[in-house]
Design a protein around this motif. Structure first.
Motif, PDB file in Angstrom:
ATOM      1  N   HIS A 127       4.188 -24.873  -2.324  1.00 25.03           N
ATOM      2  CA  HIS A 127       4.590 -23.961  -3.394  1.00 25.03           C
ATOM      3  C   HIS A 127       3.776 -22.670  -3.330  1.00 25.03           C
ATOM      4  CE1 HIS A 127       5.920 -22.592  -7.334  1.00 25.03           C
ATOM      5  NE2 HIS A 127       4.640 -22.416  -7.663  1.00 25.03           N
ATOM      6  N   LEU A 128       2.472 -22.794  -3.054  1.00 24.67           N
ATOM      7  CA  LEU A 128       1.625 -21.610  -2.922  1.00 24.67           C
ATOM      8  C   LEU A 128       2.080 -20.733  -1.760  1.00 24.67           C
ATOM      9  CD1 LEU A 128      -2.035 -22.893  -3.457  1.00 24.67           C
ATOM     10  CD2 LEU A 128      -0.843 -21.190  -4.828  1.00 24.67           C
ATOM     11  N   TYR A 129       2.297 -21.358  -0.618  1.00 23.96           N
ATOM     12  CA  TYR A 129       2.732 -20.601   0.560  1.00 23.96           C
ATOM     13  C   TYR A 129       4.035 -19.854   0.273  1.00 23.96           C
ATOM     14  CZ  TYR A 129      -0.347 -24.066   2.856  1.00 23.96           C
ATOM     15  OH  TYR A 129      -1.396 -24.883   3.207  1.00 23.96           O
ATOM     16  N   LYS A 130       4.961 -20.555  -0.355  1.00 24.65           N
ATOM     17  CA  LYS A 130       6.253 -19.952  -0.655  1.00 24.65           C
ATOM     18  C   LYS A 130       6.102 -18.739  -1.556  1.00 24.65           C
ATOM     19  CE  LYS A 130      10.833 -21.009  -2.570  1.00 24.65           C
ATOM     20  NZ  LYS A 130      11.672 -22.034  -3.239  1.00 24.65           N
ATOM     21  N   SER A 131       5.260 -18.858  -2.571  1.00 25.27           N
ATOM     22  CA  SER A 131       5.046 -17.748  -3.498  1.00 25.27           C
ATOM     23  C   SER A 131       4.454 -16.532  -2.786  1.00 25.27           C
ATOM     24  CB  SER A 131       4.107 -18.184  -4.634  1.00 25.27           C
ATOM     25  OG  SER A 131       4.678 -19.227  -5.401  1.00 25.27           O
ATOM     26  N   GLU A 134       7.051 -14.988  -0.315  1.00 24.02           N
ATOM     27  CA  GLU A 134       8.100 -14.259  -1.041  1.00 24.02           C
ATOM     28  C   GLU A 134       7.607 -12.901  -1.524  1.00 24.02           C
ATOM     29  OE1 GLU A 134       9.321 -16.888  -4.139  1.00 24.02           O
ATOM     30  OE2 GLU A 134      10.767 -17.969  -2.879  1.00 24.02           O
ATOM     31  N   GLN A 135       6.331 -12.821  -1.915  1.00 19.92           N
ATOM     32  CA  GLN A 135       5.787 -11.563  -2.425  1.00 19.92           C
ATOM     33  C   GLN A 135       5.339 -10.606  -1.336  1.00 19.92           C
ATOM     34  OE1 GLN A 135       3.002 -11.609  -5.776  1.00 19.92           O
ATOM     35  NE2 GLN A 135       3.560 -13.733  -6.206  1.00 19.92           N
ATOM     36  N   PHE A 136       4.760 -11.170  -0.242  1.00 22.01           N
ATOM     37  CA  PHE A 136       4.114 -10.308   0.741  1.00 22.01           C
ATOM     38  C   PHE A 136       4.676 -10.426   2.159  1.00 22.01           C
ATOM     39  CE2 PHE A 136       1.056 -11.285  -2.616  1.00 22.01           C
ATOM     40  CZ  PHE A 136       0.701 -10.006  -3.028  1.00 22.01           C
ATOM     41  N   GLY A 138       4.271 -13.012   4.377  1.00 22.22           N
ATOM     42  CA  GLY A 138       3.551 -13.855   5.328  1.00 22.22           C
ATOM     43  C   GLY A 138       2.264 -14.390   4.731  1.00 22.22           C
ATOM     44  N   ILE A 139       1.537 -15.151   5.548  1.00 20.55           N
ATOM     45  CA  ILE A 139       0.265 -15.717   5.117  1.00 20.55           C
ATOM     46  C   ILE A 139      -0.854 -15.118   5.968  1.00 20.55           C
ATOM     47  CG2 ILE A 139      -1.134 -17.804   4.845  1.00 20.55           C
ATOM     48  CD1 ILE A 139       1.187 -17.785   2.945  1.00 20.55           C
ATOM     49  N   THR A 140      -1.621 -14.234   5.386  1.00 25.32           N
ATOM     50  CA  THR A 140      -2.818 -13.679   6.016  1.00 25.32           C
ATOM     51  C   THR A 140      -3.916 -13.618   4.955  1.00 25.32           C
ATOM     52  OG1 THR A 140      -2.375 -11.361   5.434  1.00 25.32           O
ATOM     53  CG2 THR A 140      -1.361 -12.195   7.474  1.00 25.32           C
ATOM     54  N   GLU A 141      -5.131 -13.356   5.376  1.00 25.67           N
ATOM     55  CA  GLU A 141      -6.224 -13.246   4.425  1.00 25.67           C
ATOM     56  C   GLU A 141      -5.962 -12.107   3.435  1.00 25.67           C
ATOM     57  OE1 GLU A 141      -6.436 -13.231   7.617  1.00 25.67           O
ATOM     58  OE2 GLU A 141      -7.664 -14.932   8.239  1.00 25.67           O
ATOM     59  N   SER A 142      -5.437 -10.989   3.936  1.00 22.23           N
ATOM     60  CA  SER A 142      -5.163  -9.841   3.067  1.00 22.23           C
ATOM     61  C   SER A 142      -4.086 -10.158   2.046  1.00 22.23           C
ATOM     62  CB  SER A 142      -4.745  -8.628   3.910  1.00 22.23           C
ATOM     63  OG  SER A 142      -5.795  -8.216   4.751  1.00 22.23           O
ATOM     64  N   PHE A 143      -3.005 -10.786   2.506  1.00 21.79           N
ATOM     65  CA  PHE A 143      -1.920 -11.137   1.586  1.00 21.79           C
ATOM     66  C   PHE A 143      -2.391 -12.169   0.565  1.00 21.79           C
ATOM     67  CE2 PHE A 143       1.418 -10.067   5.048  1.00 21.79           C
ATOM     68  CZ  PHE A 143       1.304  -8.714   4.731  1.00 21.79           C
ATOM     69  N   CYS A 144      -3.155 -13.143   1.027  1.00 21.09           N
ATOM     70  CA  CYS A 144      -3.668 -14.161   0.117  1.00 21.09           C
ATOM     71  C   CYS A 144      -4.630 -13.543  -0.891  1.00 21.09           C
ATOM     72  CB  CYS A 144      -4.364 -15.278   0.891  1.00 21.09           C
ATOM     73  SG  CYS A 144      -3.236 -16.333   1.844  1.00 21.09           S
ATOM     74  N   SER A 145      -5.456 -12.609  -0.438  1.00 22.84           N
ATOM     75  CA  SER A 145      -6.388 -11.931  -1.343  1.00 22.84           C
ATOM     76  C   SER A 145      -5.633 -11.147  -2.406  1.00 22.84           C
ATOM     77  CB  SER A 145      -7.303 -10.985  -0.561  1.00 22.84           C
ATOM     78  OG  SER A 145      -8.179 -11.702   0.274  1.00 22.84           O
TER      79      SER A 145
END
Length: 261
Positions: A127-131, A134-136, A138-145
């Motif tokens: 669920h976290l990954y999907k959110s 959807e917003q950014f 992809g999954i990177t440190e910058s996007f997660c931050s």
């Protein structure tokens, strides 16, 4: 060597063997990290040079949750090293950066199929990954931050607790020593130079891993290509051998190519 340390070493040895069987393409990197047991309190951690397991926690967690947890610890910490996380921590908001790095690593751990919690925790992470995706995108440190910057402190702590595997207490050694009043300028310069050398080493290790990755590790391959600054193919090994032939051989270079090539 105490009986506790001896037992912990045996558990770690078995975990390294199991990791190598399950993730052979990362075995070279783990070998370079030279996993070892220590008397520190955390279950596992990295300082950007090696991978370490606190002997008491390793034995306790293995006894209570099974040997797969040590395999997860190896997978999690080696990805921190390969993604250069320990070398990017200074100057960052520790609360957000640490969780962002763990979230990024968790995404790749799940993609590689490493054992990581029960079904409830797996669904929580999905669920976290999907959110974030959807917003950014992809999954990177910058996007997660960026995603984590938009949640409150309670939610940040909840996410951190759900994905945390290792301790990051060694990532900000210079800052900690300065705050304690025990760091000299020379100490920090020496440590900075050591970190630069370690970072370069992990980039070279990443280059050697990329050709070993198959179609089931495309996500990791793309990420390591980003870390190394370019696509590395199987020709990397052949090119290394050709360069070696054109250089005057030394004992060190001969051993290097026997071990890595």
């Amino acid at each position: 060597m105490s009986g506790l340390t001896e037992s912990a070493n045996e558990v770690l040895k078995l975990a390294v063997s199991a990791f190598g069987s399950a993730f052979s393409y990362l075995a070279y990197a783990v070998g370079k990290a030279n996993p070892a047991v220590t008397e520190e309190k955390p279950f596992c951690y990295t300082d950007g040079n090696g991978i370490y397991f606190g002997e008491k926690q390793l034995l306790f967690q293995t006894a209570s949750k099974g040997s797969e947890l040590a395999v997860l610890g190896l997978c999690h910490t080696i990805l921190h090293c390969l993604f250069l996380h320990p070398f990017r921590a200074v100057g960052k908001d520790a609360d957000i950066y640490d969780v962002a790095c763990d979230l990024t690593v968790a995404y790749y751990v799940d993609d590689l199929g490493a054992p990581f919690g029960d079904r409830k925790h797996i669904e929580y992470r999905k669920h976290l990954y999907k959110s974030i995706i959807e917003q950014f995108g992809g999954i990177t440190e910058s996007f997660c931050s960026a995603y984590l910057a938009g949640v409150d402190k309670e939610k940040l702590e909840e996410i951190g607790n759900a994905i945390r595997v290792c301790s990051h207490f060694m990532w900000r050694r210079g800052e900690q020593r300065e705050n304690d009043g025990g760091a000299s300028g020379q100490d920090n310069r020496d440590e900075g130079e050591e970190d630069k050398n370690a970072e370069k080493q992990w980039i070279e290790i990443a280059k050697k891993i990329i050709p070993r990755l198959g179609k089931d590790q495309r996500e990791l391959q793309r990420r390591l290509e980003n870390v190394t600054g370019g696509k590395i193919t199987a020709n990397f090994w052949n090119d290394s051998s050709k360069r070696a032939k054109n250089e005057r051989p030394t004992t060190i270079s001969i051993i290097y190519f026997i071990v890595t090539g």
